[in-house]
Design a protein around this motif. Structure first.
Motif, PDB file in Angstrom:
ATOM      1  N   LYS A   7      -4.205   2.423  -9.309  1.00  0.00           N
ATOM      2  CA  LYS A   7      -4.798   3.760  -8.782  1.00  0.00           C
ATOM      3  C   LYS A   7      -6.137   3.571  -8.326  1.00  0.00           C
ATOM      4  N   SER A   8      -6.797   2.746  -8.607  1.00  0.00           N
ATOM      5  CA  SER A   8      -8.121   2.355  -7.939  1.00  0.00           C
ATOM      6  C   SER A   8      -8.063   1.677  -6.942  1.00  0.00           C
ATOM      7  N   THR A   9      -6.782   0.755  -6.713  1.00  0.00           N
ATOM      8  CA  THR A   9      -6.697  -0.269  -5.754  1.00  0.00           C
ATOM      9  C   THR A   9      -6.119   0.972  -4.435  1.00  0.00           C
ATOM     10  N   ILE A  10      -5.182   1.848  -4.894  1.00  0.00           N
ATOM     11  CA  ILE A  10      -4.559   2.706  -3.895  1.00  0.00           C
ATOM     12  C   ILE A  10      -5.819   3.550  -3.353  1.00  0.00           C
ATOM     13  N   LEU A  11      -6.689   3.910  -4.131  1.00  0.00           N
ATOM     14  CA  LEU A  11      -8.017   4.892  -3.592  1.00  0.00           C
ATOM     15  C   LEU A  11      -8.687   4.025  -2.576  1.00  0.00           C
ATOM     16  N   VAL A  12      -8.889   2.714  -2.874  1.00  0.00           N
ATOM     17  CA  VAL A  12      -9.659   1.657  -2.058  1.00  0.00           C
ATOM     18  C   VAL A  12      -8.875   1.548  -0.792  1.00  0.00           C
ATOM     19  N   ILE A  13      -7.619   1.347  -0.724  1.00  0.00           N
ATOM     20  CA  ILE A  13      -6.753   1.167   0.639  1.00  0.00           C
ATOM     21  C   ILE A  13      -6.781   2.452   1.246  1.00  0.00           C
ATOM     22  N   SER A  14      -6.754   3.674   0.524  1.00  0.00           N
ATOM     23  CA  SER A  14      -6.640   4.893   1.424  1.00  0.00           C
ATOM     24  C   SER A  14      -7.998   5.148   1.919  1.00  0.00           C
ATOM     25  N   MET A  15      -9.121   4.940   1.287  1.00  0.00           N
ATOM     26  CA  MET A  15     -10.529   5.205   1.990  1.00  0.00           C
ATOM     27  C   MET A  15     -10.583   4.200   3.176  1.00  0.00           C
ATOM     28  N   GLY A  16     -10.206   2.790   3.173  1.00  0.00           N
ATOM     29  CA  GLY A  16     -10.395   2.034   4.150  1.00  0.00           C
ATOM     30  C   GLY A  16      -9.661   2.313   5.426  1.00  0.00           C
ATOM     31  N   PHE A  17      -8.342   2.912   4.963  1.00  0.00           N
ATOM     32  CA  PHE A  17      -7.770   3.399   6.517  1.00  0.00           C
ATOM     33  C   PHE A  17      -8.355   4.959   6.932  1.00  0.00           C
ATOM     34  N   LEU A  18      -8.912   5.670   5.939  1.00  0.00           N
ATOM     35  CA  LEU A  18      -9.949   6.660   6.355  1.00  0.00           C
ATOM     36  C   LEU A  18     -10.948   6.463   6.905  1.00  0.00           C
ATOM     37  N   ILE A  19     -11.675   5.463   6.787  1.00  0.00           N
ATOM     38  CA  ILE A  19     -12.838   4.805   7.442  1.00  0.00           C
ATOM     39  C   ILE A  19     -12.432   4.428   8.726  1.00  0.00           C
ATOM     40  N   LEU A  20     -11.150   3.484   8.784  1.00  0.00           N
ATOM     41  CA  LEU A  20     -10.922   3.183  10.221  1.00  0.00           C
ATOM     42  C   LEU A  20     -10.661   4.457  10.976  1.00  0.00           C
ATOM     43  N   PHE A  21     -10.018   5.560  10.647  1.00  0.00           N
ATOM     44  CA  PHE A  21      -9.738   6.765  11.344  1.00  0.00           C
ATOM     45  C   PHE A  21     -11.186   7.194  11.735  1.00  0.00           C
ATOM     46  N   LEU A  22     -11.987   7.151  10.986  1.00  0.00           N
ATOM     47  CA  LEU A  22     -13.437   8.100  11.332  1.00  0.00           C
ATOM     48  C   LEU A  22     -14.145   6.928  12.320  1.00  0.00           C
ATOM     49  N   ILE A  23     -14.074   5.746  12.297  1.00  0.00           N
ATOM     50  CA  ILE A  23     -14.698   5.006  13.239  1.00  0.00           C
ATOM     51  C   ILE A  23     -13.983   4.744  14.565  1.00  0.00           C
ATOM     52  N   PHE A  24     -12.824   4.567  14.535  1.00  0.00           N
ATOM     53  CA  PHE A  24     -11.945   4.448  16.033  1.00  0.00           C
ATOM     54  C   PHE A  24     -10.962   5.536  16.406  1.00  0.00           C
ATOM     55  N   LEU A  32      -1.375   6.963   7.723  1.00  0.00           N
ATOM     56  CA  LEU A  32      -1.308   5.768   6.562  1.00  0.00           C
ATOM     57  C   LEU A  32      -2.268   6.067   5.469  1.00  0.00           C
ATOM     58  N   SER A  33      -3.501   6.609   5.549  1.00  0.00           N
ATOM     59  CA  SER A  33      -4.276   6.914   4.354  1.00  0.00           C
ATOM     60  C   SER A  33      -3.701   8.194   3.564  1.00  0.00           C
ATOM     61  N   LEU A  34      -3.201   9.071   4.118  1.00  0.00           N
ATOM     62  CA  LEU A  34      -2.834  10.024   3.424  1.00  0.00           C
ATOM     63  C   LEU A  34      -1.333   9.747   2.677  1.00  0.00           C
ATOM     64  N   ALA A  35      -0.666   8.860   3.213  1.00  0.00           N
ATOM     65  CA  ALA A  35       0.677   8.554   3.020  1.00  0.00           C
ATOM     66  C   ALA A  35       0.566   7.437   1.495  1.00  0.00           C
ATOM     67  N   VAL A  36      -0.305   6.514   1.988  1.00  0.00           N
ATOM     68  CA  VAL A  36      -0.946   5.843   0.726  1.00  0.00           C
ATOM     69  C   VAL A  36      -1.568   6.512  -0.431  1.00  0.00           C
ATOM     70  N   GLY A  37      -2.211   7.451  -0.165  1.00  0.00           N
ATOM     71  CA  GLY A  37      -3.053   8.212  -1.041  1.00  0.00           C
ATOM     72  C   GLY A  37      -2.067   9.381  -1.929  1.00  0.00           C
ATOM     73  N   VAL A  38      -1.134   9.960  -1.198  1.00  0.00           N
ATOM     74  CA  VAL A  38      -0.022  10.824  -1.847  1.00  0.00           C
ATOM     75  C   VAL A  38       0.835   9.940  -2.744  1.00  0.00           C
ATOM     76  N   THR A  39       1.124   8.467  -2.122  1.00  0.00           N
ATOM     77  CA  THR A  39       2.269   7.829  -3.199  1.00  0.00           C
ATOM     78  C   THR A  39       1.476   7.450  -4.349  1.00  0.00           C
ATOM     79  N   GLY A  40       0.163   7.287  -4.373  1.00  0.00           N
ATOM     80  CA  GLY A  40      -0.844   6.805  -5.548  1.00  0.00           C
ATOM     81  C   GLY A  40      -0.856   8.124  -6.560  1.00  0.00           C
ATOM     82  N   ILE A  41      -0.741   9.044  -6.016  1.00  0.00           N
ATOM     83  CA  ILE A  41      -0.793  10.506  -6.796  1.00  0.00           C
ATOM     84  C   ILE A  41       0.516  10.540  -7.519  1.00  0.00           C
ATOM     85  N   VAL A  42       1.775  10.441  -6.608  1.00  0.00           N
ATOM     86  CA  VAL A  42       3.044  10.815  -6.994  1.00  0.00           C
ATOM     87  C   VAL A  42       3.751   9.933  -7.756  1.00  0.00           C
TER      88      VAL A  42
END
Length: 119
Positions: A7-24, A32-42
């Motif tokens: 769960k924590s790994t999924i959160l870190v991966i999701s936040m990493g993709f979110l930061i990529l979205f915010l920067i670039f 991908l951030s949303l998909a990984v986050g929802v997959t981790g929840i479900v």
């Protein structure tokens, strides 16, 4: 018993993709951030599979990145430093045939204070 860190790994991966979205502003990173986050929840099973894949990717990068970094350090810092040293110093290791010994005589008097703090 092994602790479940997926769960924590999924959160870190999701936040990493979110930061990529915010920067670039890459749309695929947000999706991908949303998909990984929802997959981790479900699904716990899918989150463990994603974590296993991510750790395998990290292991592969662990073999590649240190070689690249060491190469950069060598060719950008150590190699130019050695060339400069070779140009401006004359036989610092006393390796030429003109020296009969590697020993250098140093005329320095030792007093009591020099033995108190050796290092």
């Amino acid at each position: 018993m092994k602790k479940d860190t997926s769960k924590s790994t999924i959160l870190v991966i999701s936040m990493g993709f979110l930061i990529l979205f915010l920067i670039f502003s890459w749309k695929w990173a947000l999706i991908l951030s949303l998909a990984v986050g929802v997959t981790g929840i479900v699904s716990s099973t899918l989150s463990r599979i994603i974590e296993k894949g991510w750790m395998e990717f990290a292991r592969i990068l662990g073999y590649i990145i240190p070689s690249i970094l060491l190469g950069i350090v060598f060719y950008l810092f150590l190699f130019p430093l050695s060339l400069i040293s070779r140009l401006f110093t004359k036989d610092p290791l006393l390796l030429s045939k003109e020296y009969k010994t590697y020993f250098r005589t140093i005329n320095k008097e030792a007093d009591k204070s020099s033995f108190e703090k050796v290092w």
